[in-house]
Write a protein that holds these residues in place. Structure first.
Motif: not given
Length: 199
Positions: A21-22, A28-29, A31, A60, A62, A89, A92, A95
Motif C-alpha cells: 500500500d506504499d 495509498d489507503e 484496502d 492494497k 498492509r 494510523t 485505519t 478498513k
C-alpha cells in the motif's frame, strides 16, 4: 537482524516488505489490513498475503505484525499501549482488519475494544478444534490457514465482488486437496512445509 531488533523493540509495526500500500511517492489507503501475532499465524498470514498479491495485483494490503500484545491497548490503559491516533494510523479508521492470532480471538477483541476501527476487526484464532493433525490441518480446523484468510478477505473487501469468484473456488478446492493429502500421507504437502515469501 537490525530490522528485527527495531521491530521487536517497537512491539508492533508495518512490515513494508510484505505490504504493497506504499507505492513510493504517496502511500495509498490500504484496502485491507492483514495483521498477525505468533509464528504459525504469521507464516499463514504472510502466505495468504502472497496469494492475494498474486491473484489481485491491484488490491492494497498492509501487513502488520504484533510482538507485544499490550500495544493493542489504549495508552491510558497500559504503558505499552498505543494512543488512539497511533492505532488509527496503523489500522485505519474504516478498513477491514483480518487479525491472525495464535491464541483465543476474544483476547484481541478485549485489548482493542476501545479503538475506533474495532467494528472492522475480524480475529481468527484458536477454537479448540483439532487433535492429532498436521500443522496445516490444525490451522484449517481453526480457520487460521492461508486459504481461509484469503476467503475472509474476499468476503470483507467490497471492491473484489464477483471478480473474486474463481479465486474463492480455488481456495475452497485447495482446502479439500490439502486435507486429503494430509489424511493420506500424514504430513503436509512440501509446498506448505517449504513455503517461502516470493515478493
Amino acid at each position: 537482524m537490525d530490522e528485527a531488533i527495531k521491530h521487536c523493540t517497537k512491539g508492533i509495526g508495518i512490515w513494508e516488505w510484505a505490504s504493497n500500500d506504499d507505492c513510493g511517492k504517496a502511500p495509498d489507503e490500504p484496502d485491507v489490513i492483514m495483521a498477525s501475532c505468533g509464528d504459525v499465524a504469521t507464516k499463514e498470514a504472510l502466505a495468504a498475503t502472497a496469494i492475494l498479491r498474486e491473484e489481485f495485483p491491484d488490491l492494497k494490503v498492509r501487513f502488520i505484525n504484533v510482538v507485544d500484545l499490550f500495544k493493542l491497548q489504549p495508552a491510558e490503559e497500559h504503558p505499552h499501549g498505543l494512543s488512539s491516533r497511533e492505532f488509527d494510523t496503523l489500522f485505519t479508521v474504516d478498513k477491514p482488519i483480518i487479525f491472525n492470532f495464535h491464541g483465543y480471538p476474544w483476547l484481541i477483541h478485549k485489548l482493542t475494544y476501545c479503538h475506533t476501527n474495532h467494528h472492522n476487526l475480524h480475529v481468527r484464532g484458536y477454537k479448540e478444534k483439532g487433535n492429532i493433525n498436521t500443522p496445516l490441518e490444525l490451522a484449517m480446523n481453526n480457520q487460521i490457514d492461508r486459504f481461509n484468510l484469503v476467503l475472509d478477505v474476499i468476503d470483507r473487501v467490497p471492491k473484489l465482488g464477483s471478480a473474486a469468484a474463481y479465486v474463492q473456488q480455488r481456495m475452497k478446492n485447495a482446502i479439500i486437496e490439502h486435507r486429503a493429502y494430509a489424511y493420506e500421507n500424514g504430513i503436509d504437502k512440501p509446498e506448505i512445509t517449504d513455503w517461502k515469501w516470493t515478493f
